[in-house]
Design an enzyme around this catalytic site. Sequence first.
Site, PDB file in Angstrom:
ATOM      1  N   LYS A   1      -7.402   1.689  -3.386  1.00 41.85           N
ATOM      2  CA  LYS A   1      -7.097   1.289  -1.996  1.00 41.85           C
ATOM      3  C   LYS A   1      -7.346   2.481  -1.052  1.00 41.85           C
ATOM      4  O   LYS A   1      -7.805   2.311   0.077  1.00 41.85           O
ATOM      5  CB  LYS A   1      -5.644   0.804  -1.908  1.00 41.85           C
ATOM      6  CG  LYS A   1      -5.142   0.512  -0.502  1.00 41.85           C
ATOM      7  CD  LYS A   1      -5.687  -0.765   0.102  1.00 41.85           C
ATOM      8  CE  LYS A   1      -5.175  -0.931   1.537  1.00 41.85           C
ATOM      9  NZ  LYS A   1      -5.581  -2.168   2.171  1.00 41.85           N
TER      10      LYS A   1
ATOM     11  N   LYS B   1      -0.240   5.352   8.225  1.00 45.24           N
ATOM     12  CA  LYS B   1       0.509   5.475   6.958  1.00 45.24           C
ATOM     13  C   LYS B   1      -0.481   5.607   5.813  1.00 45.24           C
ATOM     14  O   LYS B   1      -0.364   6.500   4.960  1.00 45.24           O
ATOM     15  CB  LYS B   1       1.397   4.241   6.787  1.00 45.24           C
ATOM     16  CG  LYS B   1       2.286   4.233   5.577  1.00 45.24           C
ATOM     17  CD  LYS B   1       1.988   3.193   4.519  1.00 45.24           C
ATOM     18  CE  LYS B   1       1.687   1.802   4.907  1.00 45.24           C
ATOM     19  NZ  LYS B   1       1.300   0.939   3.799  1.00 45.24           N
TER      20      LYS B   1
ATOM     21  N   THR C   1       0.882  -1.173   0.000  1.00 39.02           N
ATOM     22  CA  THR C   1       0.000   0.000   0.000  1.00 39.02           C
ATOM     23  C   THR C   1       0.918   1.220   0.000  1.00 39.02           C
ATOM     24  O   THR C   1       1.606   1.495   0.986  1.00 39.02           O
ATOM     25  CB  THR C   1      -0.907   0.043   1.244  1.00 39.02           C
ATOM     26  OG1 THR C   1      -1.650  -1.175   1.288  1.00 39.02           O
ATOM     27  CG2 THR C   1      -1.852   1.226   1.181  1.00 39.02           C
TER      28      THR C   1
HETATM   29  P1  NAP Z   1       5.234  -6.528   7.633  1.00 40.61           P
HETATM   30  O1  NAP Z   1       4.778  -7.790   8.279  1.00 40.61           O
HETATM   31  O2  NAP Z   1       5.844  -5.462   8.479  1.00 40.61           O
HETATM   32  O3  NAP Z   1       6.253  -6.926   6.463  1.00 40.61           O
HETATM   33  C1  NAP Z   1       6.945  -5.981   5.715  1.00 40.61           C
HETATM   34  C2  NAP Z   1       7.884  -6.713   4.769  1.00 40.61           C
HETATM   35  O4  NAP Z   1       8.606  -5.756   3.989  1.00 40.61           O
HETATM   36  C3  NAP Z   1       8.931  -7.552   5.486  1.00 40.61           C
HETATM   37  O5  NAP Z   1       9.203  -8.696   4.702  1.00 40.61           O
HETATM   38  C4  NAP Z   1      10.146  -6.606   5.518  1.00 40.61           C
HETATM   39  O6  NAP Z   1      11.380  -7.283   5.613  1.00 40.61           O
HETATM   40  C5  NAP Z   1       9.992  -5.965   4.158  1.00 40.61           C
HETATM   41  N1  NAP Z   1      10.682  -4.659   4.065  1.00 40.61           N
HETATM   42  C6  NAP Z   1      10.324  -3.515   4.681  1.00 40.61           C
HETATM   43  N2  NAP Z   1      11.178  -2.535   4.347  1.00 40.61           N
HETATM   44  C7  NAP Z   1      12.082  -3.076   3.507  1.00 40.61           C
HETATM   45  C8  NAP Z   1      13.210  -2.552   2.829  1.00 40.61           C
HETATM   46  N3  NAP Z   1      13.561  -1.263   2.953  1.00 40.61           N
HETATM   47  N4  NAP Z   1      13.921  -3.393   2.051  1.00 40.61           N
HETATM   48  C9  NAP Z   1      13.568  -4.692   1.926  1.00 40.61           C
HETATM   49  N5  NAP Z   1      12.497  -5.238   2.544  1.00 40.61           N
HETATM   50  C10 NAP Z   1      11.773  -4.431   3.333  1.00 40.61           C
HETATM   51  O7  NAP Z   1       4.034  -5.823   6.821  1.00 40.61           O
HETATM   52  P2  NAP Z   1       2.687  -6.475   6.214  1.00 40.61           P
HETATM   53  O8  NAP Z   1       1.634  -6.489   7.273  1.00 40.61           O
HETATM   54  O9  NAP Z   1       3.023  -7.725   5.480  1.00 40.61           O
HETATM   55  O10 NAP Z   1       2.269  -5.311   5.197  1.00 40.61           O
HETATM   56  C11 NAP Z   1       2.922  -5.144   3.946  1.00 40.61           C
HETATM   57  C12 NAP Z   1       2.140  -4.132   3.108  1.00 40.61           C
HETATM   58  O11 NAP Z   1       0.812  -4.591   2.919  1.00 40.61           O
HETATM   59  C13 NAP Z   1       2.030  -2.735   3.735  1.00 40.61           C
HETATM   60  O12 NAP Z   1       2.099  -1.762   2.742  1.00 40.61           O
HETATM   61  C14 NAP Z   1       0.658  -2.758   4.384  1.00 40.61           C
HETATM   62  O13 NAP Z   1       0.094  -1.459   4.506  1.00 40.61           O
HETATM   63  C15 NAP Z   1      -0.108  -3.616   3.393  1.00 40.61           C
HETATM   64  N6  NAP Z   1      -1.296  -4.303   3.951  1.00 40.61           N
HETATM   65  C16 NAP Z   1      -1.203  -4.966   5.148  1.00 40.61           C
HETATM   66  C17 NAP Z   1      -2.328  -5.594   5.662  1.00 40.61           C
HETATM   67  C18 NAP Z   1      -2.292  -6.320   7.001  1.00 40.61           C
HETATM   68  O14 NAP Z   1      -3.361  -6.688   7.521  1.00 40.61           O
HETATM   69  N7  NAP Z   1      -1.108  -6.587   7.577  1.00 40.61           N
HETATM   70  C19 NAP Z   1      -3.545  -5.542   4.965  1.00 40.61           C
HETATM   71  C20 NAP Z   1      -3.608  -4.882   3.732  1.00 40.61           C
HETATM   72  C21 NAP Z   1      -2.451  -4.260   3.245  1.00 40.61           C
HETATM   73  P3  NAP Z   1      11.973  -7.724   7.068  1.00 40.61           P
HETATM   74  O15 NAP Z   1      11.378  -9.069   7.355  1.00 40.61           O
HETATM   75  O16 NAP Z   1      13.438  -7.778   6.880  1.00 40.61           O
HETATM   76  O17 NAP Z   1      11.557  -6.666   8.068  1.00 40.61           O
END
Ligand code: NAP
Length: 289
Positions: free
Chosen positions: A173, A241, A98
């Site tokens: 979104k 965010k 997102t």
């Molecule tokens: P998360 O669990 O915090 O995972 C983030 C991922 O991105 C991890 O694999 C992290 O790697 C990687 N990452 C972050 N910064 C990076 C960088 N600079 N270089 C390389 N890798 C990087 O987040 P999530 O919940 O999966 O969410 C991911 C996205 O989906 C976000 O944009 C969020 O808004 C969206 N989203 C989430 C949900 C939800 O319910 N969680 C629902 C809809 C949309 P590391 O493992 O090394 O930290």
Amino acid sequence: MAKVAFLGLGVMGYPMAGHLKNKGNHEVTVYNRTASKAAKWVSEYGGRTSPTPKAAAEGQDLVMCCVGNDNDLRQVTLGPEGAFQGMKRQSVFVDHTTASAEIARELYEQAKKRGFAFVDAPVSGGQAGAENGVLTVMCGGDAEPYARAEKVIAAYARMCKLLGGPGAGQLTKMVNQICIAGLVEGLAEGIHFAKKAGLNVEAVIETISKGAAQSWQMENRYKTMMAGKFDFGFAVDWMRKDLSICLGEARKNGANLPVTALIDQFYSEVQKMGGRRWDTSSLIARLER
Ligand code: NAP
């Protein structure tokens, strides 16, 4: 069966990549910044890991990505070891982060210059949607590469649609998050009021959820909101965010978002209460301090 890479094995990416392997039967390569997570994924699903986004992208038909925000996305795409340095011509980069519509348009142009396609494809449905492979995927980009991407996205989506050119997925979104923000506050205020009025909240919700007040949030969150339990998915930090992206876009397109702006402030209060990782239904905690 396609050759696919997945970058970013977080809460969302980890199970999404798993569906590409198990349900889609694709040949999957994964990259994660914290390498131990990628190793764990391979021990669970098979496939292989790559040490950098660039190496993961080399030779793939499609590269999917799900990282945190605009800056993270820029690093994994345009950075020196970024995926855009390794993408094959005619391949497709699908971004599930997102992020802003601006970065989607920028990456679309960068991809075009380098001879491959970019589709912005943020998702809705949360952790449970990712784990059960029933996400809603909102896409922006060109029709032909989208059609190729859609077949692969099907491994973890219940609904996937192309909504316009580059950035249209991110704009959709934003609409999704604008609709949710006010609704969750309304639900929080309703439950809070019912408690103060001495009503049986369970009976109240059971009744009104069969009428016009019904919503996904009501069906899925009222019990945990009543119990003051907030560890059921999308975190307040992520919501802030997303709302900041919505409000930034509204400043540019002239849309009026008074309630969204107010709810954003309410979430900042929840953060100050220690709720940065609480789920978004924690708006009720602010009312009951
Ligand atoms: P998360 O669990 O915090 O995972 C983030 C991922 O991105 C991890 O694999 C992290 O790697 C990687 N990452 C972050 N910064 C990076 C960088 N600079 N270089 C390389 N890798 C990087 O987040 P999530 O919940 O999966 O969410 C991911 C996205 O989906 C976000 O944009 C969020 O808004 C969206 N989203 C989430 C949900 C939800 O319910 N969680 C629902 C809809 C949309 P590391 O493992 O090394 O930290």
